[in-house]
Motif scaffolding. Structure first.
Motif, PDB file in Angstrom:
ATOM      1  N   GLY A  41       0.670  -1.012   0.005  1.00  0.00           N
ATOM      2  CA  GLY A  41       0.042  -0.069   0.320  1.00  0.00           C
ATOM      3  C   GLY A  41       0.704   1.564   0.285  1.00  0.00           C
ATOM      4  O   GLY A  41       1.955   1.245  -1.037  1.00  0.00           O
ATOM      5  N   GLY A  42       0.455   2.092   0.915  1.00  0.00           N
ATOM      6  CA  GLY A  42       1.163   3.217   1.215  1.00  0.00           C
ATOM      7  C   GLY A  42       2.614   3.135   0.909  1.00  0.00           C
ATOM      8  O   GLY A  42       3.419   4.229   1.092  1.00  0.00           O
ATOM      9  N   GLY A  43       3.308   1.892   1.672  1.00  0.00           N
ATOM     10  CA  GLY A  43       4.776   1.409   2.448  1.00  0.00           C
ATOM     11  C   GLY A  43       5.050   1.245   0.225  1.00  0.00           C
ATOM     12  O   GLY A  43       6.322   1.557  -0.154  1.00  0.00           O
ATOM     13  N   CYS A  44       4.216   0.465  -0.421  1.00  0.00           N
ATOM     14  CA  CYS A  44       5.311   0.320  -1.594  1.00  0.00           C
ATOM     15  C   CYS A  44       5.477   1.625  -2.258  1.00  0.00           C
ATOM     16  O   CYS A  44       6.146   1.830  -3.115  1.00  0.00           O
ATOM     17  N   GLU A  45       4.217   2.512  -2.278  1.00  0.00           N
ATOM     18  CA  GLU A  45       3.774   3.449  -2.623  1.00  0.00           C
ATOM     19  C   GLU A  45       5.798   4.993  -2.147  1.00  0.00           C
ATOM     20  O   GLU A  45       6.090   5.423  -3.255  1.00  0.00           O
ATOM     21  N   LEU A  46       5.629   4.558  -0.727  1.00  0.00           N
ATOM     22  CA  LEU A  46       6.474   5.366  -0.676  1.00  0.00           C
ATOM     23  C   LEU A  46       8.243   4.963  -1.538  1.00  0.00           C
ATOM     24  O   LEU A  46       8.856   5.461  -1.766  1.00  0.00           O
ATOM     25  N   ALA A  47       7.956   3.424  -1.271  1.00  0.00           N
ATOM     26  CA  ALA A  47       9.482   2.713  -2.073  1.00  0.00           C
ATOM     27  C   ALA A  47       9.528   3.083  -3.789  1.00  0.00           C
ATOM     28  O   ALA A  47      10.721   3.552  -3.963  1.00  0.00           O
ATOM     29  N   MET A  48       8.249   3.667  -4.467  1.00  0.00           N
ATOM     30  CA  MET A  48       8.294   3.991  -5.742  1.00  0.00           C
ATOM     31  C   MET A  48       8.117   5.000  -6.569  1.00  0.00           C
ATOM     32  O   MET A  48       9.037   6.187  -6.994  1.00  0.00           O
ATOM     33  N   ALA A  49       7.870   6.317  -4.827  1.00  0.00           N
ATOM     34  CA  ALA A  49       8.976   7.201  -4.690  1.00  0.00           C
ATOM     35  C   ALA A  49       9.587   7.658  -4.623  1.00  0.00           C
ATOM     36  O   ALA A  49      10.571   8.616  -5.584  1.00  0.00           O
ATOM     37  N   CYS A  50      11.071   6.865  -4.641  1.00  0.00           N
ATOM     38  CA  CYS A  50      12.320   6.620  -4.110  1.00  0.00           C
ATOM     39  C   CYS A  50      12.825   7.303  -5.812  1.00  0.00           C
ATOM     40  O   CYS A  50      12.973   6.051  -7.235  1.00  0.00           O
ATOM     41  N   HIS A  51      14.054   6.620  -6.748  1.00  0.00           N
ATOM     42  CA  HIS A  51      14.442   7.329  -7.418  1.00  0.00           C
ATOM     43  C   HIS A  51      15.638   5.639  -8.048  1.00  0.00           C
ATOM     44  O   HIS A  51      14.949   5.061  -8.750  1.00  0.00           O
ATOM     45  N   MET A  52      15.018   5.131  -6.380  1.00  0.00           N
ATOM     46  CA  MET A  52      16.010   2.835  -7.008  1.00  0.00           C
ATOM     47  C   MET A  52      15.129   2.273  -5.860  1.00  0.00           C
ATOM     48  O   MET A  52      15.053   2.733  -4.529  1.00  0.00           O
ATOM     49  N   ARG A  53      15.432   0.894  -6.053  1.00  0.00           N
ATOM     50  CA  ARG A  53      14.653   0.192  -4.787  1.00  0.00           C
ATOM     51  C   ARG A  53      15.592  -0.617  -4.519  1.00  0.00           C
ATOM     52  O   ARG A  53      15.805  -1.970  -5.994  1.00  0.00           O
ATOM     53  N   ILE A  54      15.979  -0.932  -3.554  1.00  0.00           N
ATOM     54  CA  ILE A  54      17.039  -2.467  -2.724  1.00  0.00           C
ATOM     55  C   ILE A  54      16.661  -2.937  -2.267  1.00  0.00           C
ATOM     56  O   ILE A  54      16.216  -2.637  -1.651  1.00  0.00           O
ATOM     57  N   ALA A  55      16.100  -4.276  -2.524  1.00  0.00           N
ATOM     58  CA  ALA A  55      15.142  -5.515  -2.003  1.00  0.00           C
ATOM     59  C   ALA A  55      15.917  -6.617  -1.849  1.00  0.00           C
ATOM     60  O   ALA A  55      16.430  -7.249  -2.064  1.00  0.00           O
ATOM     61  N   GLY A  56      15.495  -7.013  -0.641  1.00  0.00           N
ATOM     62  CA  GLY A  56      16.462  -8.000   0.432  1.00  0.00           C
ATOM     63  C   GLY A  56      15.258  -8.648  -0.197  1.00  0.00           C
ATOM     64  O   GLY A  56      14.086  -9.070  -0.459  1.00  0.00           O
ATOM     65  N   ALA A  57      15.983  -9.937  -0.001  1.00  0.00           N
ATOM     66  CA  ALA A  57      15.963 -11.909  -0.310  1.00  0.00           C
ATOM     67  C   ALA A  57      14.264 -12.074  -0.483  1.00  0.00           C
ATOM     68  O   ALA A  57      13.228 -12.487  -0.695  1.00  0.00           O
ATOM     69  N   ARG A  58      13.968 -11.437   1.039  1.00  0.00           N
ATOM     70  CA  ARG A  58      12.238 -11.948   1.484  1.00  0.00           C
ATOM     71  C   ARG A  58      11.358 -11.238   1.969  1.00  0.00           C
ATOM     72  O   ARG A  58      10.446 -10.941   2.187  1.00  0.00           O
TER      73      ARG A  58
END
Ligand code: CO8
Length: 255
Positions: free
Chosen positions: A106-123
């Motif tokens: 939700g708003g957390g995914c939207e926050l990540a998408m407002a950032c210029h890049m996303r680094i995801a941990g494996a989980r």
């Protein structure tokens, strides 16, 4: 609430609500807004990393318990306020990277998408589950998800509320890198250090040109030729060309 520390020009913002899976309440949103407003023109910053406290979540959404009893006008105002904060992040002058250490929903995914890049941990897990609550995203999710993964897949994820794992998010182009759990911030830091050695004015202008086109407010191509001209006459561009000719490393000053 958020916790902020700045070391060697890199700000680390940690959302500090592990008991609520870092759900974004008013305090968190106000804290983010205050940080990005205060540092909007800060030349000492090289980059910003946003992450979540604990092992389980980056942010599991807007705080559901806070907005349930709002009126239509209050709901629209809260949504607009969040969008404005996320625009500040998207338009920030140095790279902002989401270090996604768990649920980004939700708003957390939207926050990540407002950032210029996303680094995801494996989980890490991503999703827009608002429709499960009879709601739609309110912090730009209907727009940015389609920008990153294309309209068709975005519509599927928005309508089904399906959660996707880090590898699927990477395959779809939503995340830049998938790393071992616990290495998200370190990896983001490495990328910011690499970009920190480039010309700061060029970095700022590239972010601006890309955003201008995607946000539809300005013609990104027009921004590009105009800012190319401005960039060309900076001391940094002269230094870049001189360093190339003299076969040495450029020393940029942001002028
Ligand atoms: N808001 C408030 N509290 C939350 C949220 C949230 N989004 N997510 C989790 N929590 C709380 C839980 O209530 C629980 O608290 P408590 O222990 O007091 O009951 C605690 O965090 C731990 O959560 P769970 O026990 O549920 O943990 P599980 O491991 O069982 O499940 C999940 C993890 C799957 C992530 C689950 O917590 C979940 O589904 N959370 C909600 C996800 C969600 O629907 N997010 C979208 C929210 S809506 C939104 O973001 C709209 C954005 C636009 C708003 C526009 C302005 C109005």
């Amino acid at each position: 609430m958020i916790q902020t520390s700045i070391q060697e020009g890199v700000a680390l913002i940690t959302i500090q609500r592990p008991e609520a899976l870092n759900a974004i309440n008013r305090d968190v949103m106000d804290g983010l807004g205050a940080f990005f407003r205060e540092h909007q023109y800060d030349p000492s910053l090289k980059g910003v990393i946003i992450t979540g406290s604990g092992q389980k979540a980056f942010a599991a959404g807007a705080d559901i318990k806070e907005f349930a009893s709002l009126t239509e006008e209050e709901g629209a105002a809260l949504s607009k306020k969040g969008q404005d904060v996320y625009f500040l992040i998207e338009r920030f002058h140095v790279p902002v990277i989401a270090a996604v250490n768990g649920f980004a929903l939700g708003g957390g995914c939207e926050l990540a998408m407002a950032c210029h890049m996303r680094i995801a941990g494996a989980r890490a897990k991503f999703g827009q589950p608002e429709v499960n609550l009879g709601l739609i995203p309110g912090y730009g999710g209907t727009q940015r998800l389609a920008q990153y993964i294309g309209k068709s897949k975005a519509i599927e994820l928005l309508l089904t509320a399906d959660m996707i794992d880090a590898n699927e998010a990477h395959r779809l182009g939503l995340v830049n890198h998938v790393v071992e759990e616990g290495k998200e911030v370190e990896t983001a830091m490495g990328i910011i250090q690499k970009i920190g050695a480039k010309g700061p004015i060029a970095v700022k202008y590239i972010l601006q040109c890309v955003n201008d086109q995607y946000n539809g407010e300005k013609d990104g191509y027009a921004s590009e030729y105009s800012l190319f001209g401005k960039c060309l006459v900076t001391d940094d561009a002269r230094e870049g060309a001189a360093a190339f000719v003299e076969k040495r490393k450029a020393e940029f000053k942001g002028k």
